[in-house]
Design an enzyme around this catalytic site. Sequence first.
Site, short mmCIF file in Angstrom:
data_model
loop_
_atom_site.label_atom_id
_atom_site.label_comp_id
_atom_site.label_asym_id
_atom_site.label_seq_id
_atom_site.Cartn_x
_atom_site.Cartn_y
_atom_site.Cartn_z
N ASN A 8 0.82 -1.22 0.08
CA ASN A 8 0.07 -0.11 -0.02
C ASN A 8 1.04 1.13 -0.08
OD1 ASN A 8 -1.97 1.99 0.33
ND2 ASN A 8 -2.31 1.55 2.47
N LYS A 10 -0.12 4.20 -0.24
CA LYS A 10 -0.76 5.55 0.20
C LYS A 10 -0.47 6.56 -0.85
CE LYS A 10 0.34 3.82 4.83
NZ LYS A 10 -0.28 3.91 6.38
N HIS A 89 -9.73 1.07 4.69
CA HIS A 89 -8.37 1.35 5.50
C HIS A 89 -8.76 2.08 6.64
CE1 HIS A 89 -4.47 2.77 6.35
NE2 HIS A 89 -4.05 1.28 5.70
N GLU A 91 -7.40 4.63 7.56
CA GLU A 91 -7.18 6.09 7.16
C GLU A 91 -8.36 6.71 6.55
OE1 GLU A 91 -3.31 5.64 5.41
OE2 GLU A 91 -2.35 5.09 7.36
N GLU A 158 -5.46 -5.10 10.93
CA GLU A 158 -4.48 -3.92 11.18
C GLU A 158 -4.81 -3.20 12.28
OE1 GLU A 158 -2.38 -2.66 6.98
OE2 GLU A 158 -4.13 -1.70 7.47
N GLY A 164 2.15 2.75 10.88
CA GLY A 164 2.93 3.64 10.54
C GLY A 164 3.63 3.85 11.71
N SER A 203 3.20 -1.74 10.54
CA SER A 203 4.74 -1.81 10.74
C SER A 203 5.52 -3.08 10.55
CB SER A 203 4.82 -1.35 12.26
OG SER A 203 4.58 -0.08 12.48
#
Length: 241
Positions: A8, A10, A89, A91, A158, A164, A203
Site C-alpha cells: 500500500n 498510500k 483502511h 485512514e 490492521e 506507521g 509496521s
Amino acid sequence: MKPIIIANWKMNPQSSKEANKLFEDIEKEIKDIKKAEIVICPPFVFLPSFTNIKKGAQDVFLEKGGAFTGEVSPLMLKDLGCEYVIVGHSERRKYFGETDEIINKKIKAALENNLTPIFCVGETKKEKEENRTEEVLKREIKGGLKGLGSFEVTLAYEPIWAIGTGNACEVKTAAKMRGIIKDILEESFGKGVSKTPILYGGSVNSKNAAGYIKEAGFQGLLVGGASLDAKEFGKIVESVV
Ligand code: PEP
C-alpha cells in the site's frame, strides 16, 4: 496457498517519474519470486503505468458511474487491470468518515465487479486499552460483510496503533487476534468462510514479516511504509516464501 503480500503506497510517491522508478525497482527485486501473490496498490493516477505486477487500488466508489465528482468506479479499476482493492483502511475511516455501512456497500460494489476486496479491520490504541478489541472487530466484520452470502474477501487485521508507528503487533498477540477473527467469521457466516485469507498489517518490515506468516499463521501481509523501499519490500517477500 501462496502468501499474499500487498503493497500500500498510500499517497506516495509525488511524481510519475518516482512511481515508475519504484515500480521498476520492485519488479527487479521480486522477479524470481513465484511463491507469493504480490500486489501493488499505488495511488489511482499511477495505476495505468504498471503492467507486469498484479495491481490493486486503495479505494473504490460504490456506484458504477454517474454524477459523483472526484470518485473512481469499480468498472474503471477493472478496466485498468486491477484485481484487488483495499476497502475500509483505517485512514479512510478516520479522515474520510467511512462507516461500516459505506464500507459494506464498497465491498459489494467491488465483488459485483470481480475485484477482490482487501477488507481492513482493527482497533485503536484507546479501544485496545479499554479491552474493546474483540467488540470492535465484531462490529467491523459483521457490518462490513452484512448481507453477503458467499464472498471472496481477503481480510486484513490492521491494529491502528501499529500502522506507521514502528510499533508492530507482537507475533503471539497477532496469532491470538487471527484466531478471534476466524471465530467471528465462522460464528457470523458459517464454516465455509474459514478459507478466507487473513492478512496482518501494521509496521511490517523484513525482520518481523516471517513471524506473522510462519508462526502466527496469517496468509499474507499488508505493507505500507516498507513497500516504498524496493529492497526492503523485496526482503519482506523473500522472508515469507
Ligand atoms: C498500511 O498502510 O496499511 C500499513 C500497514 O502501513 P505501515 O506498514 O506503514 O504500518
